[in-house]
Scaffold this motif. Structure first.
Motif, short mmCIF file in Angstrom:
data_model
loop_
_atom_site.label_atom_id
_atom_site.label_comp_id
_atom_site.label_asym_id
_atom_site.label_seq_id
_atom_site.Cartn_x
_atom_site.Cartn_y
_atom_site.Cartn_z
N THR A 8 0.85 -1.19 0.00
CA THR A 8 0.00 0.00 0.00
C THR A 8 0.88 1.24 0.00
OG1 THR A 8 -1.66 -1.17 1.31
CG2 THR A 8 -1.83 1.21 1.24
N GLN A 9 0.54 2.20 -0.85
CA GLN A 9 1.29 3.45 -0.91
C GLN A 9 0.33 4.63 -0.83
OE1 GLN A 9 3.48 3.46 -4.59
NE2 GLN A 9 4.98 1.97 -3.88
N GLU A 10 0.76 5.65 -0.11
CA GLU A 10 0.02 6.90 -0.15
C GLU A 10 0.35 7.57 -1.47
OE1 GLU A 10 0.59 9.36 3.29
OE2 GLU A 10 -0.05 7.78 4.64
N THR A 11 -0.54 8.45 -1.92
CA THR A 11 -0.32 9.20 -3.15
C THR A 11 -0.35 10.69 -2.81
OG1 THR A 11 -2.66 9.48 -3.75
CG2 THR A 11 -1.61 7.39 -4.40
N PRO A 12 0.04 11.54 -3.75
CA PRO A 12 -0.07 12.98 -3.48
C PRO A 12 -1.51 13.43 -3.22
CG PRO A 12 1.41 12.60 -5.31
CD PRO A 12 0.76 11.28 -4.99
N ASN A 13 -2.48 12.64 -3.67
CA ASN A 13 -3.88 12.94 -3.40
C ASN A 13 -4.24 12.30 -2.06
OD1 ASN A 13 -6.67 13.05 -3.26
ND2 ASN A 13 -6.98 12.57 -5.41
N PRO A 14 -4.50 13.09 -1.02
CA PRO A 14 -4.76 12.51 0.30
C PRO A 14 -5.98 11.60 0.37
CG PRO A 14 -5.17 14.89 0.30
CD PRO A 14 -4.59 14.54 -1.03
N LYS A 18 -2.76 3.82 -3.29
CA LYS A 18 -2.34 2.95 -4.39
C LYS A 18 -2.01 1.59 -3.80
CE LYS A 18 1.30 2.73 -7.92
NZ LYS A 18 2.49 3.44 -8.43
N PHE A 19 -2.57 0.53 -4.40
CA PHE A 19 -2.37 -0.83 -3.93
C PHE A 19 -1.66 -1.63 -5.02
CE2 PHE A 19 -5.92 0.98 -1.73
CZ PHE A 19 -5.73 0.59 -0.42
N LEU A 20 -0.52 -2.24 -4.67
CA LEU A 20 0.28 -3.00 -5.62
C LEU A 20 0.23 -4.48 -5.24
CD1 LEU A 20 2.54 -0.23 -4.99
CD2 LEU A 20 2.63 -1.02 -7.35
N PRO A 21 -0.49 -5.31 -6.03
CA PRO A 21 -0.63 -6.72 -5.70
C PRO A 21 0.57 -7.58 -6.08
CG PRO A 21 -1.91 -6.23 -7.65
CD PRO A 21 -1.34 -4.91 -7.15
N GLY A 22 1.61 -6.99 -6.68
CA GLY A 22 2.78 -7.76 -7.06
C GLY A 22 2.57 -8.62 -8.30
N MET A 23 1.60 -8.28 -9.08
CA MET A 23 1.29 -8.98 -10.32
C MET A 23 0.60 -8.01 -11.26
SD MET A 23 -1.95 -11.18 -8.87
CE MET A 23 -2.38 -11.94 -10.39
N PRO A 24 0.55 -8.34 -12.56
CA PRO A 24 -0.15 -7.44 -13.48
C PRO A 24 -1.63 -7.32 -13.13
CG PRO A 24 1.18 -9.03 -14.69
CD PRO A 24 1.18 -9.46 -13.26
N VAL A 25 -2.14 -6.11 -13.23
CA VAL A 25 -3.58 -5.87 -13.05
C VAL A 25 -4.20 -5.76 -14.43
CG1 VAL A 25 -5.32 -4.28 -12.14
CG2 VAL A 25 -3.26 -4.79 -10.80
N MET A 26 -3.65 -4.88 -15.26
CA MET A 26 -4.13 -4.70 -16.65
C MET A 26 -2.98 -5.06 -17.59
SD MET A 26 -7.29 -3.23 -16.72
CE MET A 26 -7.31 -2.41 -18.31
N GLU A 27 -3.27 -5.89 -18.58
CA GLU A 27 -2.25 -6.25 -19.56
C GLU A 27 -1.93 -5.06 -20.46
OE1 GLU A 27 -0.43 -9.04 -19.71
OE2 GLU A 27 -1.50 -9.74 -17.92
N THR A 28 -2.95 -4.33 -20.87
CA THR A 28 -2.75 -3.13 -21.68
C THR A 28 -3.74 -2.07 -21.24
OG1 THR A 28 -4.32 -3.87 -23.37
CG2 THR A 28 -2.01 -4.42 -23.74
N TRP A 74 -9.09 6.63 6.18
CA TRP A 74 -8.39 5.53 5.52
C TRP A 74 -7.99 4.41 6.48
CZ3 TRP A 74 -8.03 3.17 1.22
CH2 TRP A 74 -8.28 3.83 0.03
N ARG A 75 -7.85 4.69 7.76
CA ARG A 75 -7.44 3.64 8.71
C ARG A 75 -8.41 2.47 8.69
NH1 ARG A 75 -6.23 7.66 13.56
NH2 ARG A 75 -8.05 8.53 12.55
N GLY A 76 -9.68 2.73 8.60
CA GLY A 76 -10.66 1.65 8.55
C GLY A 76 -10.87 1.12 7.14
#
Length: 175
Positions: A8-14, A18-28, A74-76
């Motif tokens: 999980t990453q925070e973004t400049p938009n509070p 951003k969530f990174l599952p460690g695999m492709p989400v969209m191929e294109t 966001w905590r919940g």
């Protein structure tokens, strides 16, 4: 049962994470769901909106950005989003329902037709967007899409974490 770690990453938009599952989400391409009605194409997007605390969902190449509704902590919400993402990706469920368009890249507005005299500058703009700006914006959980160029004015659409972000004006000026 498969195990999975979602970063999980925070973004400049509070409002957006951003969530990174460690695999492709969209191929294109990418897919933006700016409201619950647009989520009908994706069981995952629909489930995220069904929490009642989500205002936007965006699928990038290797991430999912989720925008919280106003006044949602966001905590919940983060726990609920992580559980939905884990359930989806571990189960191998499809990202989109059959018969729906998967990745949609926004086309130029119907009101914009690039002037053939501007072809060289439009090509340079598109190349810069693709090679420099889009990768930087994707790092922040969003996307930027070319909409048109007319009379020296460039029209773009911000998606995902970048839509409505207080820093988007700075991103556009620097880009």
């Amino acid at each position: 049962m498969k195990s999975m770690l979602i970063e999980t990453q925070e973004t400049p938009n509070p409002s957006t994470r951003k969530f990174l599952p460690g695999m492709p989400v969209m191929e294109t391409g990418s897919r933006d769901f700016p409201d619950a009605a647009s989520a009908i194409a994706s069981p995952l997007a629909e489930a995220l909106f069904a929490t009642g605390e989500v205002d936007g969902v965006f699928f990038g190449s290797d991430f999912v950005s989720v925008t919280a509704a106003p006044d949602v902590d966001w905590r919940g919400l983060e726990v609920d989003v992580l559980q939905l993402l884990l359930d989806h990706f571990v189960s191998g469920a499809p990202l989109f329902r059959p018969g729906t368009a998967a990745g949609i890249l926004v086309e130029p507005d119907a009101g914009f037709t690039d002037d053939p005299a501007d072809a060289e500058i439009v090509e340079q703009i598109k190349e810069l967007l693709e090679t420099r700006v889009r990768p930087a914006v994707a790092q922040d959980g969003g996307d930027i899409v070319y909409r048109g160029y007319k009379a020296g004015t460039l029209y773009l659409a911000m998606q995902g974490a970048c839509a409505g972000c207080p820093s988007s004006a700075v991103t556009l000026k620097r880009g």
